[in-house]
Design a protein around this motif. Structure first.
Motif, PDB file in Angstrom:
ATOM      1  N   LEU A  76      -5.347   8.356  14.971  1.00 36.21           N
ATOM      2  CA  LEU A  76      -4.980   9.112  13.773  1.00 36.21           C
ATOM      3  C   LEU A  76      -3.471   9.333  13.668  1.00 36.21           C
ATOM      4  N   ILE A  77      -2.836   9.675  14.773  1.00 39.41           N
ATOM      5  CA  ILE A  77      -1.392   9.927  14.743  1.00 39.41           C
ATOM      6  C   ILE A  77      -0.626   8.636  14.459  1.00 39.41           C
ATOM      7  N   VAL A  78      -1.005   7.557  15.118  1.00 38.71           N
ATOM      8  CA  VAL A  78      -0.316   6.281  14.878  1.00 38.71           C
ATOM      9  C   VAL A  78      -0.533   5.803  13.443  1.00 38.71           C
ATOM     10  N   SER A  79      -1.755   5.940  12.942  1.00 41.84           N
ATOM     11  CA  SER A  79      -2.008   5.505  11.568  1.00 41.84           C
ATOM     12  C   SER A  79      -1.288   6.398  10.560  1.00 41.84           C
ATOM     13  N   GLY A  80      -1.191   7.689  10.836  1.00 42.75           N
ATOM     14  CA  GLY A  80      -0.449   8.582   9.946  1.00 42.75           C
ATOM     15  C   GLY A  80       1.025   8.225   9.872  1.00 42.75           C
ATOM     16  N   ILE A  81       1.614   7.940  11.018  1.00 44.45           N
ATOM     17  CA  ILE A  81       3.019   7.532  11.042  1.00 44.45           C
ATOM     18  C   ILE A  81       3.194   6.196  10.332  1.00 44.45           C
ATOM     19  N   ALA A  82       2.263   5.274  10.553  1.00 48.78           N
ATOM     20  CA  ALA A  82       2.357   3.962   9.894  1.00 48.78           C
ATOM     21  C   ALA A  82       2.258   4.092   8.381  1.00 48.78           C
ATOM     22  N   VAL A  83       1.355   4.943   7.906  1.00 50.40           N
ATOM     23  CA  VAL A  83       1.219   5.142   6.453  1.00 50.40           C
ATOM     24  C   VAL A  83       2.502   5.728   5.886  1.00 50.40           C
ATOM     25  N   LEU A  84       3.085   6.700   6.567  1.00 47.19           N
ATOM     26  CA  LEU A  84       4.333   7.306   6.080  1.00 47.19           C
ATOM     27  C   LEU A  84       5.475   6.292   6.041  1.00 47.19           C
ATOM     28  N   VAL A  85       5.598   5.486   7.096  1.00 47.36           N
ATOM     29  CA  VAL A  85       6.683   4.502   7.145  1.00 47.36           C
ATOM     30  C   VAL A  85       6.483   3.421   6.085  1.00 47.36           C
ATOM     31  N   LEU A  86       5.269   2.926   5.949  1.00 51.28           N
ATOM     32  CA  LEU A  86       5.015   1.881   4.953  1.00 51.28           C
ATOM     33  C   LEU A  86       5.219   2.397   3.532  1.00 51.28           C
ATOM     34  N   GLU A  87       4.811   3.606   3.264  1.00 47.77           N
ATOM     35  CA  GLU A  87       5.003   4.181   1.932  1.00 47.77           C
ATOM     36  C   GLU A  87       6.492   4.411   1.652  1.00 47.77           C
ATOM     37  N   TRP A  88       7.220   4.859   2.666  1.00 49.47           N
ATOM     38  CA  TRP A  88       8.660   5.057   2.515  1.00 49.47           C
ATOM     39  C   TRP A  88       9.349   3.728   2.203  1.00 49.47           C
ATOM     40  N   ARG A  89       8.986   2.689   2.945  1.00 52.76           N
ATOM     41  CA  ARG A  89       9.585   1.370   2.685  1.00 52.76           C
ATOM     42  C   ARG A  89       9.208   0.832   1.322  1.00 52.76           C
ATOM     43  N   ARG A  90       7.953   1.016   0.908  1.00 51.98           N
ATOM     44  CA  ARG A  90       7.517   0.545  -0.398  1.00 51.98           C
ATOM     45  C   ARG A  90       8.275   1.248  -1.510  1.00 51.98           C
ATOM     46  N   ARG A  91       8.469   2.538  -1.381  1.00 49.57           N
ATOM     47  CA  ARG A  91       9.197   3.278  -2.407  1.00 49.57           C
ATOM     48  C   ARG A  91      10.661   2.859  -2.465  1.00 49.57           C
ATOM     49  N   ARG A  92      11.250   2.576  -1.296  1.00 55.04           N
ATOM     50  CA  ARG A  92      12.664   2.161  -1.292  1.00 55.04           C
ATOM     51  C   ARG A  92      12.829   0.777  -1.911  1.00 55.04           C
ATOM     52  N   THR A  93      11.925  -0.146  -1.633  1.00 53.58           N
ATOM     53  CA  THR A  93      12.043  -1.480  -2.215  1.00 53.58           C
ATOM     54  C   THR A  93      11.722  -1.453  -3.699  1.00 53.58           C
ATOM     55  N   ARG A  94      10.778  -0.605  -4.103  1.00 56.56           N
ATOM     56  CA  ARG A  94      10.442  -0.497  -5.519  1.00 56.56           C
ATOM     57  C   ARG A  94      11.628   0.063  -6.313  1.00 56.56           C
ATOM     58  N   ALA A  95      12.368   0.990  -5.728  1.00 54.01           N
ATOM     59  CA  ALA A  95      13.521   1.581  -6.405  1.00 54.01           C
ATOM     60  C   ALA A  95      14.732   0.653  -6.364  1.00 54.01           C
ATOM     61  N   GLY A  96      14.658  -0.415  -5.580  1.00 52.65           N
ATOM     62  CA  GLY A  96      15.765  -1.360  -5.483  1.00 52.65           C
ATOM     63  C   GLY A  96      16.905  -0.871  -4.624  1.00 52.65           C
ATOM     64  N   LEU A  97      16.630   0.090  -3.741  1.00 54.82           N
ATOM     65  CA  LEU A  97      17.675   0.613  -2.875  1.00 54.82           C
ATOM     66  C   LEU A  97      17.803  -0.262  -1.635  1.00 54.82           C
ATOM     67  N   THR A  98      19.004  -0.484  -1.217  1.00 54.52           N
ATOM     68  CA  THR A  98      19.239  -1.252   0.001  1.00 54.52           C
ATOM     69  C   THR A  98      19.091  -0.309   1.186  1.00 54.52           C
TER      70      THR A  98
END
Length: 105
Positions: A76-98
């Motif tokens: 649960l802890i590893v999957s929670g961290i993975a979801v947060l990191v993947l969502e953070w990366r997805r939002r940054r790429t969607r916004a076009g931020l480097t």
């Protein structure tokens, strides 16, 4: 001197409610309304709860339940961290931020 002023300006902008891109938030609860972190936070919370349950089971001598709780909490802890990191990366790429480039040391 200019680097210090720039860092101080960034800190004051962030504390005043400005995003990193320099745009102010439209209203105070905008960060709360956007629930993109909720699933990751729930998984992390369940992972912490599973750790507590595993510790209680170990304290009462239920070794198999303690091992099962430890495995579930780890997942649960590893999957929670993975979801947060993947969502953070997805939002940054969607916004076009480097990605932030480390400058200095």
């Amino acid at each position: 001197m200019t680097e210090e002023r720039t860092a101080a300006t960034r800190l004051s902008d962030q504390s005043a409610g400005f995003r990193r891109s320099g745009e102010p938030r439209k209203h105070g609860g905008e960060g709360v309304e956007d629930g993109f972190n909720v699933s990751g936070m729930i998984l992390l919370g369940l992972g912490v709860l599973a750790v507590a349950l595993a510790l209680v089971a170990a304290g009462y001598g239920f070794a198999r339940w303690a091992v099962a709780g430890a495995i579930v909490s780890g997942v649960l802890i590893v999957s929670g961290i993975a979801v947060l990191v993947l969502e953070w990366r997805r939002r940054r790429t969607r916004a076009g931020l480097t990605p932030d480039v480390r400058q200095g040391h």
